[in-house]
Design an enzyme around this catalytic site. Structure first.
Site, PDB file in Angstrom:
ATOM      1  CE1 TYR A   1      -5.991   7.180   5.048  1.00  0.00           C
ATOM      2  CE2 TYR A   1      -6.298   5.245   6.014  1.00  0.00           C
ATOM      3  CZ  TYR A   1      -5.747   6.023   5.358  1.00  0.00           C
ATOM      4  OH  TYR A   1      -4.588   5.348   4.622  1.00  0.00           O
TER       5      TYR A   1
ATOM      6  CE  LYS B   1      -5.973   6.021   1.745  1.00  0.00           C
ATOM      7  NZ  LYS B   1      -5.131   6.233   0.529  1.00  0.00           N
TER       8      LYS B   1
END
Length: 272
Positions: free
Chosen positions: A157, A161
């Site tokens: 993640y 991002k």
């Protein structure tokens, strides 16, 4: 919605596309509500037709289905949203997948899914939005404080991002001359329906709270306020990342060990 912060004229006449609004009272819905309250016409998007229809009716706007893992779905959603509103001035991508899994246990399939949802899909989405914003506009990506600071068991993640933040800078650099601004917002731990179950664990929120100089966990209203400013004509900013997380990046997220210790301490106190 934080009614005290609503400026009914800030986005008057704007046309806003908000992706990631298919969860009841999630961040996308809170952003959509505030943008509508500030004068924008709103089309919400996501994967759940029933919930999207409900929030669209509430806001007096429309909805389109959009799956970030499907390029055809992405392009169709932008085209349909632009047709419903006569164009797009504001676009918010609040969709995502918050995989929490140890680094060595993350599978190739999970990496592919994370990349599709948090980088490849947004890349195609932004291509479509740039093409649709003939008169300029504001593109806003919801990023994460973890693109800057560490959190255990969040590597896929965090990496995706961080890539998205740099994509924002690329768009701002290349399309500023067309009047397109592109920025991202980085929340920290935020109280949402998605995080409610974890946040209810005694000791977990306390482990995080000490990392915030402003002394509290963030809310969706905090992010919606930032998004409305970025979407407004008074915003002279592009290619930037707003750390809307109460100063979290001045310190650090708790480690895995910090969280385990805090939960154990609260369990012991409850037992005494």
């Amino acid at each position: 919605m934080n009614n005290a912060s609503i400026n009914p004229n800030r986005l008057k006449g704007k046309r806003a596309f908000v992706l990631g609004a298919a969860g009841r009272d999630n961040m996308g819905q809170v952003i959509a509500r505030q943008m509508q309250g500030e004068g924008a016409k709103v089309v919400v998007a996501g994967r759940g037709a029933e919930e999207l229809a409900q929030i669209a009716t509430e806001l007096g706007g429309g909805f389109v289905l959009c799956d970030l893992s499907d390029p055809t779905s992405i392009r169709k959603a932008v085209t349909e949203a632009a047709a419903q509103m006569g164009g797009i001035d504001i676009a918010v991508n609040a969709a995502g997948w918050g995989l929490l899994k140890p680094f060595l246990e993350t599978t190739e399939a999970e990496l592919e899914q994370m990349t599709q949802v948090s980088f490849t899909g947004p890349f195609i989405l932004f291509q479509s939005l740039v093409a649709a914003m003939e008169d300029g506009g504001s593109i806003i990506q919801i990023s994460s404080a973890t693109a800057t600071i560490m959190l255990n068991d969040h590597a896929a993640y965090m990496g995706a991002k961080a890539g998205g933040d740099h994509l924002v800078r690329c768009i701002a650099h290349e399309f500023g001359a067309q009047g397109i601004r592109c920025n991202s917002i980085s929340p920290g731990m935020t109280m949402t329906p998605m995080t409610a179950k974890r946040a209810a664990i005694p000791g977990l929120v306390e482990a995080y709270r000490k990392a915030y100089p402003l002394g509290r966990i963030g809310t969706c209203d905090d992010i919606a306020e930032a998004a409305c400013w970025l979407a407004s004509d008074t915003c002279f900013m592009t290619g930037q990342n707003l750390q809307v997380n109460g100063g979290l990046t001045l310190r650090a997220n708790p480690t895995r060990e910090d969280i385990v210790r805090s939960i154990a301490e609260h369990a012991q106190e409850a037992a005494e």
